[in-house]
Write a protein that holds these residues in place. Structure first.
Motif, PDB file in Angstrom:
ATOM      1  N   UNK A   1       0.845  -1.190   0.000  1.00 28.49           N
ATOM      2  CA  UNK A   1       0.000   0.000   0.000  1.00 28.49           C
ATOM      3  C   UNK A   1       0.882   1.242   0.000  1.00 28.49           C
ATOM      4  N   UNK A   2       0.533   2.171  -0.860  1.00 29.89           N
ATOM      5  CA  UNK A   2       1.263   3.434  -0.962  1.00 29.89           C
ATOM      6  C   UNK A   2       0.281   4.506  -0.497  1.00 29.89           C
ATOM      7  N   UNK A   3       0.504   4.989   0.730  1.00 26.61           N
ATOM      8  CA  UNK A   3      -0.516   5.731   1.462  1.00 26.61           C
ATOM      9  C   UNK A   3      -0.266   7.236   1.392  1.00 26.61           C
ATOM     10  N   UNK A   4      -1.184   7.947   0.762  1.00 32.75           N
ATOM     11  CA  UNK A   4      -1.087   9.402   0.711  1.00 32.75           C
ATOM     12  C   UNK A   4      -1.808   9.960   1.925  1.00 32.75           C
ATOM     13  N   UNK A   5      -1.043  10.642   2.768  1.00 31.68           N
ATOM     14  CA  UNK A   5      -1.592  11.141   4.034  1.00 31.68           C
ATOM     15  C   UNK A   5      -2.492  12.335   3.741  1.00 31.68           C
ATOM     16  N   UNK A   6      -3.638  12.399   4.423  1.00 31.83           N
ATOM     17  CA  UNK A   6      -4.655  13.377   4.024  1.00 31.83           C
ATOM     18  C   UNK A   6      -4.528  14.693   4.804  1.00 31.83           C
ATOM     19  N   UNK A   7      -5.243  14.840   5.885  1.00 32.70           N
ATOM     20  CA  UNK A   7      -5.176  16.093   6.643  1.00 32.70           C
ATOM     21  C   UNK A   7      -5.773  17.276   5.918  1.00 32.70           C
ATOM     22  N   UNK A   8      -6.581  17.019   4.899  1.00 27.98           N
ATOM     23  CA  UNK A   8      -7.190  18.097   4.102  1.00 27.98           C
ATOM     24  C   UNK A   8      -8.707  17.879   3.995  1.00 27.98           C
ATOM     25  N   UNK A   9      -9.094  16.622   3.871  1.00 24.50           N
ATOM     26  CA  UNK A   9     -10.524  16.291   3.898  1.00 24.50           C
ATOM     27  C   UNK A   9     -10.907  15.729   5.267  1.00 24.50           C
ATOM     28  N   UNK A  10      -9.918  15.592   6.131  1.00 24.44           N
ATOM     29  CA  UNK A  10     -10.101  15.082   7.497  1.00 24.44           C
ATOM     30  C   UNK A  10      -9.221  15.963   8.394  1.00 24.44           C
ATOM     31  N   UNK A  11      -9.333  15.838   9.738  1.00 25.50           N
ATOM     32  CA  UNK A  11      -8.533  16.731  10.589  1.00 25.50           C
ATOM     33  C   UNK A  11      -7.036  16.759  10.225  1.00 25.50           C
ATOM     34  N   UNK A  12      -6.431  17.937  10.459  1.00 29.14           N
ATOM     35  CA  UNK A  12      -5.130  18.204   9.826  1.00 29.14           C
ATOM     36  C   UNK A  12      -3.973  17.343  10.325  1.00 29.14           C
ATOM     37  N   UNK A  13      -4.079  16.782  11.523  1.00 31.53           N
ATOM     38  CA  UNK A  13      -3.010  15.876  11.988  1.00 31.53           C
ATOM     39  C   UNK A  13      -3.620  14.555  12.458  1.00 31.53           C
ATOM     40  N   UNK A  14      -4.405  13.959  11.588  1.00 33.03           N
ATOM     41  CA  UNK A  14      -5.123  12.727  11.941  1.00 33.03           C
ATOM     42  C   UNK A  14      -4.505  11.477  11.319  1.00 33.03           C
ATOM     43  N   UNK A  15      -3.338  11.596  10.678  1.00 36.76           N
ATOM     44  CA  UNK A  15      -2.793  10.466   9.900  1.00 36.76           C
ATOM     45  C   UNK A  15      -2.691   9.183  10.726  1.00 36.76           C
ATOM     46  N   UNK A  16      -2.267   9.326  11.985  1.00 38.68           N
ATOM     47  CA  UNK A  16      -2.068   8.099  12.778  1.00 38.68           C
ATOM     48  C   UNK A  16      -3.395   7.428  13.140  1.00 38.68           C
ATOM     49  N   UNK A  17      -4.482   8.202  13.124  1.00 38.59           N
ATOM     50  CA  UNK A  17      -5.801   7.585  13.374  1.00 38.59           C
ATOM     51  C   UNK A  17      -6.126   6.552  12.290  1.00 38.59           C
ATOM     52  N   UNK A  18      -5.521   6.719  11.133  1.00 38.07           N
ATOM     53  CA  UNK A  18      -5.744   5.759  10.042  1.00 38.07           C
ATOM     54  C   UNK A  18      -4.610   4.745   9.955  1.00 38.07           C
ATOM     55  N   UNK A  19      -3.368   5.248  10.102  1.00 37.19           N
ATOM     56  CA  UNK A  19      -2.199   4.394   9.873  1.00 37.19           C
ATOM     57  C   UNK A  19      -2.077   3.307  10.950  1.00 37.19           C
TER      58      UNK A  19
END
Ligand code: 3PG
Ligand code: MN
Ligand code: MN
Length: 546
Positions: free
Chosen positions: A156-174
């Motif tokens: 998986x090649x994961x593009x971190x969002x923080x634009x359509x979801x809270x700005x520092x939420x990456x770890x909530x997904x990762x």
């Protein structure tokens, strides 16, 4: 052909539709960059012109539920087509729910292609549940299905969002996703995140604005070049430490490696799925994979892979040829019918939103209809909080010149500021963005007035209207323990305005507020303004004539 309206002959001057991207009507002034902005022209318009509220999110624009915010694609589709279609987010969710996606030829080729090669499927896409470009649940379903079908390896090649979801939420997904992949990696199945980075730094450029982003993405995902980490959780933590204050969308790229060896380079014989359903930011990376003659950057290697998009991103260009779910078949758009009626149309925006008033407006078609003229104002390639005025003045100049030329009956433009600056989470800059639009609007409306025309001023969805995250329960701005507010970068669920500026009839025209009216009512309204009935498939006009 569109029939003549019996009650109104249409205005003699031009009809201009102005989209203020990301300008919603908030419930509270707290956290609204719009409320904080000095905007004398808009204040005057709201006080003196007919204006109503339009729905611009959820089912009103073809999203799966009313918890889904609006976005530029579905918003401009609805405005341009005058109809609401089930959009990518809903179509993919349905195809997964009823299994149609797995029965499709494209998925079967992805699986068969991987098995005939090294047994690897790569999934590249936006890693969140924003549901604007992608949804992480779709990715999860594909990983499980790949395993069930006997594919050996998923990367998986994961593009971190923080634009359509809270700005520092990456770890909530990762974090949960890496746990899920570890749990699934049994019985000869090996699934891991292999690379990634901030979506505004790699891969997801749009409208040819900044190909260097795609070049960086290619080096990261395909060539496995970049700073190495043991897993994606460590990468996000490490990159945050090295880049304090940088929000997810802007984080640099990362590569996952075991003993210095990248674990997920893309090689001949692999399969690749780009799992975003939305097209604008998917087209460039898709081209890099599928085009034999490609000159936008040096690919170094061009692996021969079985490639599929989640959807087909451009029907005219058939890009890509292989796709997992058929896109909405948007037909009978207003652009097409106004063209058939011989009305000359002018569309203008800056690069960042140029495809919005052309490609999205015309139902995700990259070609022009007869009688259309498109003008692109090149966007700056900078963080937009540094230049919140963006190209509002230049777009107004182009629109004014087009109006004064007398060559166009219908004109449309998009001011990108409220949205693009809203996405940075910078409140002060977003305030200036709204002020820049107001200034440009004032000049543009003078030209409409001088030409005896009419303008409809609206927006595709909210953004600058809510610059602080809302508490999920109270729907009020959420506060940090120290009393400060949490910056919000995403769109909002708020309605948008529709203002009628009438310099044509001496005040005979008005707008009717209805319970359900939304962006899809604009096309019919424009038809009435030029003296035609709406096309039968378009939603109702909201124009009233005294
Ligand atoms: O692509 C983006 O910039 C955001 O995900 C959505 O913004 P837009 O829908 O306004 O383009
Ligand atoms: Mn938008
Ligand atoms: Mn946006």
């Amino acid at each position: 052909m569109l029939q003549k309206l019996s009650s109104f002959p249409g205005v003699t001057g031009p009809v201009v539709v102005i989209v203020m991207d990301g300008y919603g009507l908030p419930k509270s002034d707290v956290g609204s960059a719009i409320a904080a902005a000095q905007k004398p022209n808009l204040d005057r318009l709201f006080a003196s012109c007919p204006n109503i509220r339009l729905r611009a999110h959820g089912t009103a624009v073809g999203m799966p539920s009313d918890d889904d915010m609006g976005n530029s694609e579905v918003g401009h589709n609805a405005i341009g087509a005058g109809q609401v279609y089930s959009q990518g987010a809903a179509l993919v969710a349905d195809a997964i729910a009823d299994g149609a996606i797995w029965a499709g030829e494209a998925w079967q080729q992805i699986v068969a292609g991987a098995k005939a090669g090294r047994g690897v499927i790569h999934f590249i896409g936006l890693f969140s549940d924003g549901n604007v470009h992608s949804h992480i649940d779709h990715l999860k379903a594909m990983v499980l299905r790949a395993k069930a079908e006997g594919v050996a390896c998923v990367r998986i090649h994961a593009l971190l969002d923080g634009r359509d979801v809270p700005e520092t939420s990456a770890l909530d997904y990762v974090v949960p996703f890496e746990a899920f992949l570890a749990e699934q990696s049994t019985a000869g199945f090996d699934a891991r995140i292999a690379s990634g980075g901030g979506r505004q730094y790699i891969t997801m450029d749009r409208y040819d604005a900044n190909w260097a982003m795609v070049d960086r993405g290619w080096k990261t995902h395909v060539l496995g070049q970049g700073p190495q980490f043991a897993n994606a959780t460590a990468a996000v933590n490490g990159l945050r430490e090295q880049n304090p204050g940088t929000i997810d969308q802007d984080l640099p790229a990362f590569v996952i490696a075991d003993d210095g060896q990248p674990i997920g380079t893309i090689e001949d014989g692999d399969s690749v799925v780009f799992f975003n359903f939305r097209g604008d930011r998917a087209i460039e990376i898709t081209r890099a994979f599928v085009e034999a003659d490609f000159d936008r950057f040096d690919r170094v290697r061009h692996p021969q892979v079985t490639f599929a998009g989640m959807l087909q991103y451009d029907g005219d260009l058939q890009l890509p040829k292989r796709f997992l779910v058929a896109p909405p078949a948007i037909r009978d758009t207003s652009g097409e019918w106004f063209s058939k009626m011989g009305l000359a149309q002018f569309a203008c925006s800056e690069t960042q939103k140029f495809g919005h008033v052309t490609y999205f407006w015309n139902g995700n078609r990259s070609g022009k209809f007869a009688g259309e003229t498109w003008q692109e104002v090149p966007s700056d390639v900078v963080p937009f909080e540094q230049r919140p005025w963006m190209k509002a003045a230049e777009i107004a100049d182009a629109m004014i010149a087009a109006i004064q030329s007398g060559s166009y009956k219908l004109l449309r433009c998009n001011f990108a500021n409220g949205d693009m600056v809203g996405h940075t989470g910078n409140f002060r800059a977003a305030t200036m963005a709204v002020e820049a639009v107001d200034l440009a609007l004032g000049r543009l409306l003078q030209a409409v007035e001088a030409a005896g025309g009419v303008a409809l001023i609206t927006a595709d969805h909210g953004n600058a209207d809510e610059m602080f995250e809302l508490d999920k329960k109270t729907r009020q701005p959420a506060q940090n323990p120290d009393g400060s507010f949490k910056a919000k970068t995403a769109h909002t669920l708020n309605p948008v305005p529709l203002i009628l500026f009438d310099a044509a009839t001496g005040g005979r025209l008005g707008l009717q507020q209805t319970e359900t009216c939304g962006l899809s009512n604009i096309a019919a309204t424009v038809a009435n303004l030029v003296g035609y009935q709406k096309h039968p498939v378009w939603d109702e006009s909201v124009l009233t004539v005294a």
